[in-house]
Design an enzyme around this catalytic site. Structure first.
Site, PDB file in Angstrom:
ATOM      1  N   PRO A  17       0.801  -1.217   0.000  1.00  0.00           N
ATOM      2  CA  PRO A  17       0.000   0.000   0.000  1.00  0.00           C
ATOM      3  C   PRO A  17       0.836   1.270   0.000  1.00  0.00           C
ATOM      4  CG  PRO A  17      -0.148  -1.119   2.127  1.00  0.00           C
ATOM      5  CD  PRO A  17       0.543  -2.051   1.193  1.00  0.00           C
ATOM      6  N   GLU A  20       1.484  -7.930   8.871  1.00  0.00           N
ATOM      7  CA  GLU A  20       1.573  -6.480   9.058  1.00  0.00           C
ATOM      8  C   GLU A  20       2.600  -5.809   8.153  1.00  0.00           C
ATOM      9  OE1 GLU A  20      -0.229  -4.235  10.916  1.00  0.00           O
ATOM     10  OE2 GLU A  20      -1.577  -5.948  11.030  1.00  0.00           O
ATOM     11  N   ARG A  22      -3.161  -8.725 -21.097  1.00  0.00           N
ATOM     12  CA  ARG A  22      -4.072  -8.429 -22.209  1.00  0.00           C
ATOM     13  C   ARG A  22      -3.461  -7.435 -23.190  1.00  0.00           C
ATOM     14  NH1 ARG A  22      -7.575  -4.304 -22.091  1.00  0.00           N
ATOM     15  NH2 ARG A  22      -9.297  -5.618 -22.767  1.00  0.00           N
ATOM     16  N   ASP A  72      -9.828   1.281 -24.871  1.00  0.00           N
ATOM     17  CA  ASP A  72     -10.171   1.078 -23.472  1.00  0.00           C
ATOM     18  C   ASP A  72     -10.042   2.379 -22.687  1.00  0.00           C
ATOM     19  OD1 ASP A  72     -10.655  -1.575 -23.817  1.00  0.00           O
ATOM     20  OD2 ASP A  72      -8.765  -2.280 -22.975  1.00  0.00           O
TER      21      ASP A  72
END
Length: 245
Positions: free
Chosen positions: A87, A114, A152, A167
């Site tokens: 994160p 953690e 992709r 896209d």
């Protein structure tokens, strides 16, 4: 492309990697995937991969030895990209997907608990990437999402190479509206221009819709998009129409 996943839960990948585009990419020999359970590389009889953090604190931290040992078992090159799912990393975007699709070898380190021993981050990793400003239980789901977005884009994976070019985010704008049969449904029709057969007008309409849809739904994207004079006029005309309405 070759992709290795370092994970404590290799079975999580089975469903995603063996369906749809990712399955076809492997069948076409355009993609090779491998999951490595780094618990097998722990250096204690209990196969312990985590421990309490020095200095105290909540939760457990992944130990360095299993990750370092697992990385040594993987055949790498000087161009291998080692991605830490974290994160704290930079947010994943379509631009990053395009960049990583040029790589021959990717390694995803999928953590749990953690966090990671900082030595993993400092000495093994080339990229730290986050799926957004939120925290998940582990790095497996983000790694799968990134893999789908990257693979992709490989030439020949999609049936039509132009499929991804329109896209959302590919060129900095959201995708234009799409319609299919039936032509009329519960009193709702299809824009006349799409039925005109005039491909130049259709392309012009689609581009205008991309500009307007991005302006309405994601105006932040337009701040980074190099709009031409004509494109700015599209937005201004739309604003004037809104005032009249």
């Amino acid at each position: 492309m070759k992709i290795d996943f370092l994970t404590l839960f290799p079975e999580m990948f089975n469903g995603v990697l063996n369906q749809s585009i990712l399955k076809r990419a492997q069948e076409k020999n355009m993609l090779t995937v491998n999951t490595v359970d780094f618990r097998h590389f722990a250096e204690n009889k209990h196969n312990q991969v985590d421990d309490y953090p020095f200095g105290g604190g909540q939760g457990m931290v992944l130990k360095p030895e299993p990750i370092f040992n697992a990385m040594e078992s993987i055949e790498k090159t000087e161009n291998t990209r080692v991605i830490l799912m974290c994160p704290q990393g930079k947010p994943f975007t379509q631009a990053i997907a395009n960049e990583l699709s040029q790589s021959e070898h990717l390694v995803f380190i999928c953590g749990h608990y953690e966090g990671y021993d900082e030595r993993i981050r400092e000495h093994l990793v080339t990229d730290e990437i986050s799926m957004g400003d939120y925290v998940l239980t582990g790095g497996e789901l983000p790694a799968m999402v990134m893999t789908d977005a990257i693979v992709r884009l490989l030439p020949g994976v999609l049936g039509n190479q132009q499929s991804h070019e329109d896209d959302s985010f590919q060129n900095g704008l959201l995708e234009f509206p799409q319609y299919t049969r039936p032509r009329e449904y519960k009193g709702m029709g299809v824009p006349d221009v799409l039925l005109s057969g005039n491909h130049a007008h259709i392309e012009q309409w689609r581009h205008e819709q991309k500009i307007l849809r991005t302006f309405v739904k994601r105006p932040d994207l337009l701040e980074r998009y190099p709009m031409s004079v004509e494109e700015k006029d599209i937005v201004e005309r739309y604003k004037k129409q809104l005032k009249k309405d």
